[in-house]
Design an enzyme around this catalytic site. Structure first.
Site, PDB file in Angstrom:
ATOM      1  N   GLU A 233       0.772  -1.245   0.000  1.00 48.74           N
ATOM      2  CA  GLU A 233       0.000   0.000   0.000  1.00 48.74           C
ATOM      3  C   GLU A 233       0.805   1.297   0.000  1.00 48.74           C
ATOM      4  O   GLU A 233       0.667   2.131   0.909  1.00 48.74           O
ATOM      5  CB  GLU A 233      -0.979   0.001   1.180  1.00 48.74           C
TER       6      GLU A 233
ATOM      7  N   GLU B 218      -6.588  -7.970  -0.047  1.00 41.88           N
ATOM      8  CA  GLU B 218      -7.325  -7.539   1.140  1.00 41.88           C
ATOM      9  C   GLU B 218      -8.711  -7.099   0.705  1.00 41.88           C
ATOM     10  O   GLU B 218      -8.878  -6.509  -0.366  1.00 41.88           O
ATOM     11  CB  GLU B 218      -6.640  -6.375   1.877  1.00 41.88           C
TER      12      GLU B 218
HETATM   13  C1  BGP Z   1      -5.019  -1.852   4.894  1.00 40.50           C
HETATM   14  C2  BGP Z   1      -3.744  -2.419   5.478  1.00 40.50           C
HETATM   15  C3  BGP Z   1      -3.929  -3.460   6.504  1.00 40.50           C
HETATM   16  C4  BGP Z   1      -5.189  -3.361   7.322  1.00 40.50           C
HETATM   17  C5  BGP Z   1      -6.387  -2.840   6.580  1.00 40.50           C
HETATM   18  C6  BGP Z   1      -7.543  -2.402   7.437  1.00 40.50           C
HETATM   19  O1  BGP Z   1      -4.801  -0.526   4.565  1.00 40.50           O
HETATM   20  O2  BGP Z   1      -2.923  -2.966   4.476  1.00 40.50           O
HETATM   21  O3  BGP Z   1      -2.740  -3.527   7.218  1.00 40.50           O
HETATM   22  O4  BGP Z   1      -4.986  -2.876   8.562  1.00 40.50           O
HETATM   23  O5  BGP Z   1      -6.088  -1.773   5.742  1.00 40.50           O
HETATM   24  O6  BGP Z   1      -7.299  -1.129   7.956  1.00 40.50           O
HETATM   25  P1  BGP Z   1      -7.538  -0.761   9.462  1.00 40.50           P
HETATM   26  O7  BGP Z   1      -6.730  -1.725  10.228  1.00 40.50           O
HETATM   27  O8  BGP Z   1      -7.069   0.638   9.632  1.00 40.50           O
HETATM   28  O9  BGP Z   1      -8.985  -0.907   9.673  1.00 40.50           O
END
Ligand code: BGP
Length: 485
Positions: A169, A384
């Site tokens: 990311e 994801e």
């Molecule tokens: C993405 C990341 C993850 C994960 C996810 C959810 O941006 O790659 O690491 O955390 O988002 O985000 P959050 O944990 O802020 O809800």
């Protein structure tokens, strides 16, 4: 709703994702030294009461149980990241054999369970030693040090791991740089550094792609990009143009690097006009554009679509970066990214959101897949996708997360519609396999199929409990995506 009648393609990979610091814990065990995420999360515990990365989901000690649960769900792949500070605790120099052994044990357990490992080399957790030594990603020195780390990991796992993602990311790191990188006080106002960090990451990404191509027989490599398609707020031409500007700067500015080896012109010109463009040294673009550095696929982290509207540069607004919702109460997001004269992000009135103000939009996933495949014609994976939600452990010892099932069902159906229109999607790894530490909201905001019994303040035993979504996903995988009910 489940308009999926034909199965997903043969060999399609079903699994889920996690990242090292968010799931492993054992932050200073067996020779591991802190990463910048250990420090950032200690600060968020102090400031917001969110859990630290010290125990996280204690996957370090529960990994065999976790792999067994993944196998029970029917996973055929699992995406996870390696903590650089576990294998090379000082960032450079001595290798920590105990750290390496942990990942060997994990990969062996996965392979034995018939689960294909997908390794992410870097997921926000730079060794703290490198931050102290030279400011981490702010310095070009990190590129050389990353190369040595990446070479070590790729060489170690090349025989068992064929699918590699490089850096997690970059687009989100630019937007939310203080959450994802440790940024010292005196740099906070220097926003050009956001894009300088990104440039260093582009060099590191290119090097990692070359290494996989050189070292891994049949290896495939790509970045894992946080991606949100951008819709115009209205059909007014100025809003449509703003959405295109936002898409250029927030999305194509990364994908054009991975597949074409260039910075998207319109975005780069905007950055140059505002003193935000990275310093590019002789040879950099040759490295980035080297055919051996071209990605084989793009891994996409998709949670939400975004919305943009026109923002004339009339002197009333300043540049702003993405806002965050820390409270978990709808509507409490702290603001929207604004680039006067280019675009301004805004809420999409057509879409419902999560409690953390992330728009829920399965069609956005279909739109993204169609758009990216038409542009680059390369295989895509979802690395994801998921719903961050409050879960309740009920008296019957269960977690009835029908809201998560509903979210995932609609996204899987959307992915299938894209596949049916010819898009090559090769894997689906929702976030996340087990509950874990959120990047911005502690452990109350949960994503997993497997509940981890802990709170922000008390890690307890981190006992694992199968949620309703666990059994539902098991059925989805067994039916190759035809049974989504
Ligand atoms: C993405 C990341 C993850 C994960 C996810 C959810 O941006 O790659 O690491 O955390 O988002 O985000 P959050 O944990 O802020 O809800």
């Amino acid at each position: 709703m489940a308009d999926v009648h034909t199965p997903f393609p043969e060999g399609f990979l079903w699994g889920a994702a996690t990242s090292a610091y968010q799931v492993e814990g054992a932050a200073t065990e067996d020779g591991k030294k802190p990463s910048q995420q250990d420090v950032i999360n200690q600060n968020s515990y102090r400031d917001f009461g969110f859990a630290t990365a010290e125990v996280a989901s204690d996957h370090y000690h529960h990994f065999r149980e976790d792999v067994a649960l993944m196998k029970e769900m029917g996973f055929t792949c699992y995406r996870f990241s390696i903590a650089w500070s576990r294998v090379i605790p000082d960032g450079t120099g001595e290798v920590n054999q105990a750290g390496l052994a942990f990942y060997h044990d994990l990969v062996d357990a996965l392979v034995e369970a018939g689960i294909e490992p997908i390794i992410t080399l870097y997921h926000y957790d730079l060794p703290w030693a490198l931050v102290e030594r030279y400011g981490g990603w702010l310095s070009r020195q990190v590129v050389e040090d990353f190369e040595a780390y990446a070479r070590l990991i790729i060489t170690e796992f090349k025989d068992q791991v064929k699918l590699w993602t490089t850096i997690n990311e970059q687009s989100i790191i630019v937007q939310y740089w203080t959450q994802k990188c440790y940024i010292p006080e005196d740099v906070l106002d220097d926003n050009q550094k956001r894009y300088q960090i990104n440039h260093h990451m582009n060099l590191a990404h290119a090097i990692a792609c070359k290494l996989v191509h050189e070292l891994v027989p049949d290896g495939l490599v790509g970045a894992a990009l946080g991606y949100a398609p951008v819709y115009p707020l209205t059909g007014k031409p100025a809003d449509v143009m703003a959405a295109q500007n936002a898409n250029d700067l927030r999305n194509l500015y990364y994908t054009d690097i991975y597949f074409k080896g260039i910075y998207t012109e319109s975005a780069q010109i905007y950055l140059e006009e505002h003193g935000l463009a990275p310093v590019i040294e002789p040879g950099d673009m040759e490295l980035i554009g080297d055919p051996a550095a071209t990605s084989d696929f793009l891994a996409l982290n998709y949670y939400a679509s975004e919305c943009a509207r026109a923002c004339p540069d009339d002197g009333t607004k300043e540049i702003r970066w993405g806002g965050v919702n820390r409270s978990g109460k709808k509507g409490e997001i702290s603001g929207f990214e604004t680039h006067p004269g280019f675009y301004e992000m805004c809420k999409n009135p057509e879409l419902d959101t999560t409690d953390w103000d992330w728009a829920i939009d399965p069609v956005g996933m279909e739109y993204m897949l169609r758009d990216l495949y038409a542009r680059y014609n390369k295989p895509l994976m979802i690395t994801e996708n998921g719903l961050g939600a409050y879960d309740t452990l009920t008296e019957d010892g269960k977690i009835h997360d029908d809201y998560r099932i509903d979210y995932l069902r609609q996204h899987i159906a959307a992915m299938k519609r894209a596949i049916d229109k010819g898009v090559e999607v090769i894997a689906y790894c929702p976030w996340s396999a087990v509950d874990l530490l959120s990047t911005s909201n502690g452990v109350k905001k949960r994503y997993g199929f497997i509940y981890v019994d802990r709170t922000d303040d008390d890690p307890k035993e981190c006992a694992r409990i199968r949620k309703d979504s666990f059994f539902w996903y098991q059925k989805v995988i067994a039916s190759r995506g035809t049974d989504l009910d």
